[in-house]
Design an enzyme around this catalytic site. Structure first.
Site, PDB file in Angstrom:
ATOM      1  CG  HIS A  94      -1.812   0.943   1.155  1.00  0.00           C
ATOM      2  ND1 HIS A  94      -1.537   2.339   1.524  1.00  0.00           N
ATOM      3  CD2 HIS A  94      -3.173   1.012   0.867  1.00  0.00           C
ATOM      4  CE1 HIS A  94      -2.751   3.063   1.172  1.00  0.00           C
ATOM      5  NE2 HIS A  94      -3.843   2.419   0.780  1.00  0.00           N
ATOM      6  CD  GLU A 110      -1.217   5.549   5.735  1.00  0.00           C
ATOM      7  OE1 GLU A 110      -2.494   5.519   5.171  1.00  0.00           O
ATOM      8  OE2 GLU A 110      -0.995   5.333   6.990  1.00  0.00           O
ATOM      9  CB  SER A 146     -10.098   3.000  -1.259  1.00  0.00           C
ATOM     10  OG  SER A 146     -10.565   3.674  -0.137  1.00  0.00           O
ATOM     11  CB  SER A 147      -6.578   0.730   2.716  1.00  0.00           C
ATOM     12  OG  SER A 147      -6.493   0.019   4.020  1.00  0.00           O
TER      13      SER A 147
HETATM   14  O1  0CN Z   1      -9.089   5.541  -0.455  1.00  0.00           O
HETATM   15  P1  0CN Z   1      -7.883   6.557   0.261  1.00  0.00           P
HETATM   16  O2  0CN Z   1      -7.499   7.593  -0.993  1.00  0.00           O
HETATM   17  O3  0CN Z   1      -6.793   5.730   0.830  1.00  0.00           O
HETATM   18  P2  0CN Z   1      -6.489   4.341   1.600  1.00  0.00           P
HETATM   19  O4  0CN Z   1      -7.894   4.141   2.516  1.00  0.00           O
HETATM   20  O5  0CN Z   1      -6.360   3.376   0.515  1.00  0.00           O
HETATM   21  O6  0CN Z   1      -5.260   4.629   2.686  1.00  0.00           O
HETATM   22  O7  0CN Z   1      -8.680   7.284   1.175  1.00  0.00           O
HETATM   23  C1  0CN Z   1      -7.832   8.510   1.872  1.00  0.00           C
HETATM   24  C2  0CN Z   1      -6.951   7.875   2.859  1.00  0.00           C
HETATM   25  C3  0CN Z   1      -5.779   8.394   3.103  1.00  0.00           C
HETATM   26  C4  0CN Z   1      -4.557   8.494   3.372  1.00  0.00           C
END
Ligand code: 0CN
Ligand code: SF4
Length: 315
Positions: A131, A133, A230-231
């Site tokens: 991921h 992040e 989107s996690s």
């Molecule tokens: O869906 P997101 O762009 O990212 P993740 O849930 O995959 O991390 O939502 C924003 C969250 C952040 C950083």
């Protein structure tokens, strides 16, 4: 005229959809386009949602995966998920204009990791391999400084160099329950392990999971609007199922719903991940209203009033 459409209750989770970090990240791209003109490059999907990305593309944003796909003489925005340290360093070396849209709550985890490193602690990162992040958080420190823990099995198998010098940080968008089970295993094995001052899982992730938990047991099916990458959105589907929803499905928008597959339903739960725009939620409700005689209820577990400041370059 009496309606012949079947009755349906829609239970709408609140909070749902955009969080403060997503709101800020999208505004940063919009403002960068205003300030610098098009094109503005964006490294990685600004947030994990195709509808958001396509709208910004129409305004003149160009999305790339790596900095080496950007020219030196155009501004670049880094996505909400955060970037390894070498990315801004490289942008600086190339004299590029860059604006960092990393969510302040992700940056906070980066700072914590650095603090543990400075204290000489060995660091565990609870998160999902691959991921962005996780790549960004691991990339705050030299390679090999952090060990990724994805599962309870990883937590059981981990062998520290010195169990008295151990600390952990986490991804911000994890399942609250799965993470606390992993942390329990680690804390039982290593009681001296340092934990975040305040949870690394962010307020938005926590609140959206609490809201879907509240509506899941009373819904025949739960729809989560969000993207497969989107996690936090994918976690909402898991949480809904675990909280007792007989069915839960991730859909990018109303067009994804297979109405033939839906079968007889009386109560439908709807929520949206932190990167999913509210107009997609309203579009899904409209699609139900075309087929059912809908009664709508809000299931609100808390209010949110968090707003993050924009970086100076685009404020
Ligand atoms: O869906 P997101 O762009 O990212 P993740 O849930 O995959 O991390 O939502 C924003 C969250 C952040 C950083
Ligand atoms: Fe920030 Fe949490 Fe939103 Fe991610 S989900 S952008 S960490 S507020």
């Amino acid at each position: 005229m009496t309606s012949t459409r079947p009755k349906l209750t829609i239970r709408l989770a609140a909070p749902r959809g955009f969080c403060a970090g997503v709101d800020r990240a999208i505004q940063i791209v919009e403002r960068a386009l205003e300030r610098f003109g098009a094109p503005v490059y964006v490294r990685h999907e600004i947030v994990h949602n195709r509808h958001v990305v396509e709208r910004l593309e129409q305004m003149g944003a160009i999305f790339v995966e790596e900095l080496d796909e950007c020219p030196d003489d155009r501004p670049v925005v880094f996505s909400a998920h955060g970037v390894p340290k070498q990315v801004p360093a490289e942008a600086q070396r190339r004299n590029m204009i860059y604006v960092d849209a990393t969510c302040p709550l992700v940056s906070k985890v980066h700072v914590e990791a650095q603090r543990h490193e400075d204290n000489g602690d060995e660091i565990l990162l609870i998160g999902h391999a691959g991921h962005p992040e996780v790549i960004g958080t691991m990339g705050q420190l030299p390679e090999g400084s952090m060990t990724l823990i994805e599962t309870i099995e990883d937590a059981q198998a981990f062998q520290p160099k010195d169990e008295n010098r151990l600390a952990f940080v986490t991804q911000t968008t994890l399942s609250v329950d799965d993470t606390s089970a992993i942390v329990d295993v680690l804390q039982a094995r290593f009681p001296g392990m340092k934990a975040p001052h305040k949870e690394d899982i962010c307020y938005a992730t926590t609140n959206r999971q609490a809201a879907v938990k509240a509506l899941a047991p009373h819904s025949d099916i739960v729809f989560v609007i969000g993207a497969p990458n989107s996690s936090n959105s994918v976690r909402l589907v898991e949480v809904a199922l675990r909280a007792g929803a007989p069915r839960a499905q991730l859909v990018s928008c109303a067009a994804d719903v297979d109405w033939d597959e839906l079968g007889p339903v009386e109560t439908v739960g709807i929520t949206a991940g932190a990167s999913a725009p509210e107009d997609l939620v309203q579009g899904l409700i409209e699609a139900f209203k075309e087929r059912f005689d809908v009664t709508q209820e809000d299931v609100r577990v808390t209010d949110e009033d968090i707003v993050f400041k924009l970086p100076r370059a685009v404020a």
